[in-house]
Design an enzyme around this catalytic site. Structure first.
Site, PDB file in Angstrom:
ATOM      1  N   HIS A 151     -14.921  22.830  -5.042  1.00  0.00           N
ATOM      2  CA  HIS A 151     -15.842  22.742  -6.166  1.00  0.00           C
ATOM      3  C   HIS A 151     -16.211  21.319  -6.546  1.00  0.00           C
ATOM      4  O   HIS A 151     -17.000  21.129  -7.459  1.00  0.00           O
ATOM      5  CB  HIS A 151     -15.220  23.434  -7.382  1.00  0.00           C
ATOM      6  CG  HIS A 151     -13.911  22.834  -7.817  1.00  0.00           C
ATOM      7  ND1 HIS A 151     -12.777  22.908  -7.043  1.00  0.00           N
ATOM      8  CD2 HIS A 151     -13.570  22.141  -8.919  1.00  0.00           C
ATOM      9  CE1 HIS A 151     -11.779  22.301  -7.676  1.00  0.00           C
ATOM     10  NE2 HIS A 151     -12.229  21.823  -8.810  1.00  0.00           N
ATOM     11  N   CYS A 152     -15.675  20.306  -5.861  1.00  0.00           N
ATOM     12  CA  CYS A 152     -15.927  18.924  -6.279  1.00  0.00           C
ATOM     13  C   CYS A 152     -16.319  17.985  -5.145  1.00  0.00           C
ATOM     14  O   CYS A 152     -17.394  17.392  -5.180  1.00  0.00           O
ATOM     15  CB  CYS A 152     -14.702  18.354  -7.002  1.00  0.00           C
ATOM     16  SG  CYS A 152     -14.478  18.985  -8.673  1.00  0.00           S
ATOM     17  N   ILE A 153     -15.441  17.816  -4.167  1.00  0.00           N
ATOM     18  CA  ILE A 153     -15.617  16.746  -3.177  1.00  0.00           C
ATOM     19  C   ILE A 153     -16.938  16.833  -2.425  1.00  0.00           C
ATOM     20  O   ILE A 153     -17.609  15.823  -2.253  1.00  0.00           O
ATOM     21  CB  ILE A 153     -14.427  16.702  -2.200  1.00  0.00           C
ATOM     22  CG1 ILE A 153     -13.130  16.452  -2.973  1.00  0.00           C
ATOM     23  CG2 ILE A 153     -14.617  15.591  -1.173  1.00  0.00           C
ATOM     24  CD1 ILE A 153     -11.901  16.490  -2.105  1.00  0.00           C
ATOM     25  N   LEU A 174     -19.653  18.124  -3.519  1.00  0.00           N
ATOM     26  CA  LEU A 174     -20.769  18.160  -4.457  1.00  0.00           C
ATOM     27  C   LEU A 174     -20.996  16.848  -5.191  1.00  0.00           C
ATOM     28  O   LEU A 174     -22.139  16.410  -5.383  1.00  0.00           O
ATOM     29  CB  LEU A 174     -20.535  19.273  -5.492  1.00  0.00           C
ATOM     30  CG  LEU A 174     -20.896  20.701  -5.094  1.00  0.00           C
ATOM     31  CD1 LEU A 174     -20.074  21.177  -3.894  1.00  0.00           C
ATOM     32  CD2 LEU A 174     -20.678  21.661  -6.255  1.00  0.00           C
ATOM     33  N   ASP A 175     -19.900  16.212  -5.617  1.00  0.00           N
ATOM     34  CA  ASP A 175     -20.019  15.060  -6.511  1.00  0.00           C
ATOM     35  C   ASP A 175     -20.887  13.926  -5.977  1.00  0.00           C
ATOM     36  O   ASP A 175     -21.682  13.349  -6.729  1.00  0.00           O
ATOM     37  CB  ASP A 175     -18.624  14.530  -6.870  1.00  0.00           C
ATOM     38  CG  ASP A 175     -17.867  15.494  -7.767  1.00  0.00           C
ATOM     39  OD1 ASP A 175     -18.374  16.614  -7.975  1.00  0.00           O
ATOM     40  OD2 ASP A 175     -16.786  15.147  -8.260  1.00  0.00           O
TER      41      ASP A 175
END
Length: 438
Positions: free
Chosen positions: A273-275, A277-278
């Site tokens: 959910h992060c790497i 996308l950020d």
């Protein structure tokens, strides 16, 4: 207002609210309730609301018995009715912030949540955005929505801040409770009371920064750092393959250095959910200033190309066995984005599956954590029910795409025609004539 909120935090008379009961929101709601605060969870998905109210857990990082006991005692409840926002004094917004089909930030869930909150926001409330987003979201988007919808003034009538979620599903050491927290707010008083609220709930250090934008950028930096370093090792891994050198052995040797090196590992791509996308949030925002994040964008190109690279390697393995990839039967072991969890958001394994099918491969998967999946891109599949010697023998190639520990890899090695281990999970197996690693 500050003194009253600090008193009520200390007295545990604050009522907490959490918007979004997913991988971030539900563990946070549970910790608030465990700390003695009556907590209300909000979610538009009725199934999640019903499960919480029945005390039935669906998140790996939450202890089943904790959830059941908190619901039974009345400390935790859930609802889809946002009018109950008027009853809470602290609101954490923990909704998804995915990328759209054009790989641009989709902040519609954040915007819609802010609008829903604004209609029932009362004076003396703390509002915190925890969803990962681009720097400026809290002050440029959330603040105007809350002020316009409620008629209240930020800093005078309510406090607003940003505190990035730090959730690592499946991590056996760091959970919501003991992971340090960063807080940035729109005013000094807001930062003080929001930080006090987190300190009353969490064991980890609460670190306060000067404004929400710093906290938002800090979260982007955390994961962009990982993205860039994984891109570096993926690129070196491709070179090592050309040179006949094991990238895994290289990394094991490099990490013996006690300073100046942190081990990152290659794989079929980035998930979660992060790497993945950020960095897109950062490069998207940077364009507003005419700034190109060249290093970051290059790492994203490398990482985004890993699924195709894995398919190319699979093609070469099959060729050596005189088998074309078109029509080949391929078994993928694992579709979650990391080992020993059921989370398949942005899973690179699912992208590998898509690319294999594009070149004509007949693909099935086995994942004891993910019996079936359906993602936002319209892909769906079901796991084969059991992994037996007969099943393994029926495939031309087995690809390990998630390093789950509840898979019998020795049995797989003994029965597979060919294995492509993209996670090096079979490193300890001595017989390696049919194993190739990424």
């Amino acid at each position: 207002m500050k003194k009253e909120l600090l008193r009520r935090i200390n007295d545990r008379t604050i009522i907490a609210g959490v918007v979004g009961l997913g991988y971030v929101g539900l563990p946070l709601a549970v910790e608030k309730a465990k700390a003695g605060f009556k907590t209300i969870g909000f979610d538009i998905q009725g199934t999640k609301v019903d499960m919480v109210n029945r005390g039935h857990n669906y998140i790996g990082d939450v202890v089943d018995s904790d959830l059941a006991e908190l619901v039974k005692s009345g400390k935790l409840s859930a609802t889809s009715d946002f009018s109950f926002i008027k009853e809470v004094d602290f609101i954490a917004i923990c909704v998804p912030t995915p990328l759209d089909i054009h790989q641009e930030p989709d902040i519609s869930y954040v915007k819609e949540s802010a609008i829903a909150v604004s209609k029932h926001l009362k004076s003396g409330t703390m509002v915190v955005l925890e969803s990962t987003t681009y720097p400026g979201t809290t002050e440029e988007l959330i603040k105007p929505i809350l002020e316009e919808g409620s008629g209240l003034i930020c800093g005078r009538d309510f406090y607003l801040g940003f505190s990035p979620e730090r959730v690592d599903p499946g991590n056996l050491i760091y959970k919501t409770k003991n992971t340090p927290k960063v807080v940035g707010a729109c005013s000094e008083d807001g930062a003080e009371v929001i930080s006090a609220m987190y300190r009353a709930v969490l064991d980890g250090e609460v670190y306060t920064v000067s404004c929400p934008a710093v906290a938002e950028m800090e979260k982007i930096l955390e994961n962009t750092y990982r993205n860039v370093n994984i891109g570096l090792v993926n690129e070196i891994g491709r070179l090592c393959n050309e040179m006949g050198i094991s990238i895994w052995e290289v990394i094991d040797a490099a990490k013996t250095k006690p300073y100046g090196f942190q081990a990152f590992y290659p794989g079929p791509g980035l998930g979660g959910h992060c790497i993945p996308l950020d960095p897109y949030y950062l490069t998207w925002k940077a364009r507003e200033y005419g700034f190109h994040t060249t290093l970051i964008e290059n790492s994203m190109v490398i990482n985004d190309g890993q699924p195709e690279y894995c398919v190319e390697r699979a093609m070469h393995i099959l060729n050596r066995h005189k088998r074309a990839i078109n029509g080949a039967k391929i078994l993928m072991l694992g579709v979650s984005y990391k080992n020993d969890i059921d989370d398949y958001r942005e899973s690179p394994a699912i992208r590998v599956m898509k690319e294999l099918k594009k070149v004509g491969a007949d693909v099935e998967y086995y994942d004891p954590w993910v019996p079936e999946f359906k993602n936002m891109y319209g892909q769906s599949a079901k796991s084969i029910e059991s992994l037996t010697p007969e099943v393994v023998q029926g495939f031309d190639l087995v690809m390990v795409t998630a390093a789950h520990h509840n898979v019998d890899y020795e049995m797989v090695q003994k029965n597979a025609k060919a294995i492509f281990d993209t996670k090096n999970v079979m490193a300890d197996i001595k017989s390696r004539t049919n194993i190739e690693v990424l």
